[in-house]
Design a protein around this motif. Structure first.
Motif, short mmCIF file in Angstrom:
data_model
loop_
_atom_site.label_atom_id
_atom_site.label_comp_id
_atom_site.label_asym_id
_atom_site.label_seq_id
_atom_site.Cartn_x
_atom_site.Cartn_y
_atom_site.Cartn_z
N LEU A 151 0.45 18.22 20.60
CA LEU A 151 0.47 16.48 20.52
C LEU A 151 0.42 15.37 21.49
CD1 LEU A 151 0.82 14.44 17.41
CD2 LEU A 151 2.98 15.20 18.07
N PHE A 197 -3.47 21.57 15.21
CA PHE A 197 -2.23 20.55 14.84
C PHE A 197 -1.18 20.78 13.91
CE2 PHE A 197 0.20 16.65 14.59
CZ PHE A 197 1.24 17.09 14.91
N ASP A 214 5.23 24.90 16.86
CA ASP A 214 6.20 23.90 17.06
C ASP A 214 5.79 23.55 18.55
OD1 ASP A 214 7.24 22.94 14.31
OD2 ASP A 214 8.37 23.42 14.85
N LEU A 243 1.84 23.83 13.01
CA LEU A 243 2.54 22.49 11.79
C LEU A 243 3.15 22.81 10.55
CD1 LEU A 243 2.72 18.62 12.80
CD2 LEU A 243 4.23 20.48 13.63
N PHE A 294 6.76 10.80 18.35
CA PHE A 294 6.15 12.32 17.58
C PHE A 294 6.58 13.18 18.17
CE2 PHE A 294 3.03 9.31 14.77
CZ PHE A 294 3.87 9.14 13.74
N TYR A 306 -4.23 11.08 13.87
CA TYR A 306 -2.88 11.29 14.67
C TYR A 306 -2.16 10.93 14.12
CZ TYR A 306 -4.77 15.20 17.73
OH TYR A 306 -5.08 16.87 18.26
N CYS A 308 -1.80 12.34 10.18
CA CYS A 308 -1.81 14.08 10.31
C CYS A 308 0.04 13.99 10.48
CB CYS A 308 -2.55 14.55 10.78
SG CYS A 308 -4.09 13.71 10.34
N THR A 309 0.63 13.67 11.04
CA THR A 309 1.70 13.57 11.64
C THR A 309 3.34 13.43 10.76
OG1 THR A 309 1.16 13.77 14.06
CG2 THR A 309 3.46 13.61 13.96
#
Length: 193
Positions: free
Chosen positions: A43, A26, A36, A30, A139, A78, A81-82
């Motif tokens: 995601l 992921f 994306d 990104l 997100f 998540y 990191c997002t």
């Protein structure tokens, strides 16, 4: 006979491991090639598998101690990191990331102190799950909202609403965890077995 909570190989645990394994991919999608669409699919899988592993654990009676650690760890990884990728790409402002990560630091410190005193982890609350659920919806919508397409125009206000609501619930759940923390400190701690 072994305690069923000590099981390692369960379907919910496998889903959590798959969710964790998706984190580096992921981030690469990104931040590297900026794919994306593929990052969005990962995601979305993370959000769906988060819901599914909890349902399956209860439905198949496969709740486990490992699952109780893996599931929230995957959620937090998540989220972190997002937020990191979104700050780097200017999708969300730094202050939002700092507030949400700060929440994790405070709750994490509380957990460390409780464990040192012989207590276990906080019981997961529906409010905390709802906060994570909102953020895991926000997100992907924030990703869709990038650009000038019609989809981006529609997704943008919805993404901001989920981000605001999820962030508020995330902070509120932290206050409840901190309240539980102080209640636990007032009680004689259990002895470590």
């Amino acid at each position: 006979m072994r305690d069923p909570a000590d099981r390692l190989l369960t379907i919910p645990n496998l889903l959590s491991v798959l969710r964790l394994a998706g984190v580096p991919l992921f981030l690469y999608l990104l931040l590297g090639p900026r794919e994306d669409g593929w990052a969005l699919l990962i995601l979305m899988f993370a959000g769906f598998s988060d819901w599914l592993d909890g349902k399956l654990a209860r439905w198949l009676n496969q709740m486990s101690n490992l699952g109780a650690l893996l599931d929230p760890a995957a959620d937090r990884l998540y989220v972190f990191c997002t937020l990191l990728a979104f700050v780097i790409r200017d999708i969300v402002p730094l202050w939002i990331a700092l507030v949400l990560v700060g929440r994790e630091v405070v709750v994490g410190i509380c957990l460390l102190v409780l464990r040192q005193r012989g207590w276990g982890t906080f019981e997961v609350t529906y409010l905390g799950k709802a906060a994570t659920f909102n953020l895991l919806y926000a997100f992907p919508l924030l990703l869709i909202a990038q650009g000038d397409s019609g989809w981006a125009q529609v997704a943008q206000p919805i993404a901001y609403a989920f981000t605001a609501w999820g962030g508020a619930l995330y902070l509120w759940s932290a206050l409840l965890y901190v309240y539980q923390f102080f209640l636990a400190l007032r009680v004689t701690p259990r002895t470590v077995a």
